[in-house]
Design a protein around this motif. Structure first.
Motif: not given
Length: 367
Positions: A105, A107, A166, A170, A183-184, A220-221, A224, A236
């Motif tokens: 994870q 974060g 981030f 990754a 992802l936190h 962020v998504v 990554v 997530f």
């Protein structure tokens, strides 16, 4: 009689051997400073290796900070340098050797950063002038509690920098041998802070509307997913509610289940493969009626409303309870937290109780 709990589950091209998964649980056991800061130790290896030897299908390494200031405490794991990457390789190699899937994870703690370990003065906030303390950052200059330092409001440039951190973390996770990244976005940490109007008071494109408050999470998504291999899954973690709207006496506006369903659809469209559904953590005074399986209805609602795979977590302790959650189609996997702290071989014991089968080290077969 067999049960779905012990059947494989495939996300993209990765197959997890069973549905008993371990959620990320911080150990607060890394060095706080110097060259060993954020580096996994023998404690982390032993802790995670024991759960793999116990038959756990997927093991998510604790919330690992993408930057020094993104740590919850100075004692958290990090993934911002090569030393940290190298230390994690030993762990991922062992987990995979035992048949478990190694996940991590990533974060950023945001305004909840710079705290003591939970067993030291109840995890109080560390002031910037104290040893190992620093000034946290957040979407807005709103402190988590009166005891926490008011965070510096992030500039647009700083937001872009964190998005890049981030993605860099990754890349390092892949180098370290991890097969899945989570992802936190839950528990009141930075991504969740942007999502909720209770902590996000911004008036620019990162605040206000649902589209504004979800912008950071989606950036962020995207960052990554762009560096994470297409054949490997991206998870997530979301707090499906702040537990503010559920309290009619609480006049604040918070993040809701309905918004979580809406976000889940956006995440799935951007390449997130499974939602790890938890709740709470954004405000210290939320009223939560925690009972066995109390968060499962939120996972079920998101699975139904968004048509997306989910994992359920929260006081799931008994084998039959876990079996029934999956049998009823309420979730696709269960995350066993505190019970796995108490019993590293929970998966193997559950398999024995329910007539299933999980990996067991040959060294233990005589038992």
């Amino acid at each position: 009689m067999s049960t779905t709990l012990f059947t494989p589950y495939t996300l993209r091209e990765l197959t997890v051997p069973n549905r008993v998964w371990m959620p990320p649980m911080c150990q607060y056991s890394a060095a706080p400073d110097g060259g060993a800061a954020g580096v996994a130790t023998d404690w982390h290896f032993t802790h995670l290796a024991a759960r793999a030897a116990g038959g756990t299908g997927l093991i998510i390494v604790e919330a690992t900070a993408v930057s020094p200031e993104g740590r919850i405490s100075p004692y958290d794991l990090g993934l911002w340098n090569d030393t940290q990457t190298e230390a994690l390789r030993r762990i991922t190699a062992f987990l995979k050797d035992q048949g478990s899937v190694a996940a991590i994870q990533l974060g950023h703690a945001g305004r909840k950063a710079s705290t003591e370990r939970p067993w030291v003065e109840r995890g109080r906030a560390l002031a910037p002038h104290e040893t190992h303390g620093w000034t946290p950052v957040g979407p807005s200059a709103v402190a988590f509690s009166p005891d926490h330092t008011t965070p510096d409001e992030l500039t647009r440039e700083q937001i872009r920098e964190i998005v890049g951190q981030f993605a860099d973390a990754a890349r390092r996770a892949l180098e370290a041998g991890f097969q899945a990244v989570e992802l936190h976005g839950a528990h009141g940490y930075l991504i969740h802070q942007f999502l909720s109007p209770a902590s996000n008071r911004r008036t620019d494109e990162y605040g206000g509307s649902f589209e504004g408050r979800t912008r950071f999470a989606l950036e962020v998504v995207d960052a990554v997913r762009a560096v994470w291999p297409g054949e490997l899954p991206l998870l997530f973690r979301v707090s499906a509610t702040d537990w503010i709207a559920e309290n009619p006496e609480d006049g604040r506006e918070g993040w809701t289940l309905e918004e979580s369903v809406r976000l889940a659809k956006e995440l799935q469209a951007r390449g997130v493969d499974l939602l790890d559904v938890s709740t709470g953590g954004l405000v210290p005074d939320a009223k939560i009626d925690a009972a066995p399986g109390f968060q499962v209805p939120f996972a079920e609602a998101i699975r139904s409303g968004a048509g997306m795979p989910v994992a359920a977590v929260g006081l799931i302790t008994e084998p039959a309870q876990a079996r029934d959650i999956l049998a009823a189609g309420r979730a696709d996997a269960v995350l066993i937290g505190r019970e796995l702290l108490r019993n590293p071989s929970w998966a193997r014991h559950a398999a024995a109780a329910l007539g299933g089968q999980v990996h067991s080290p040959v060294q233990y077969h005589r038992a």
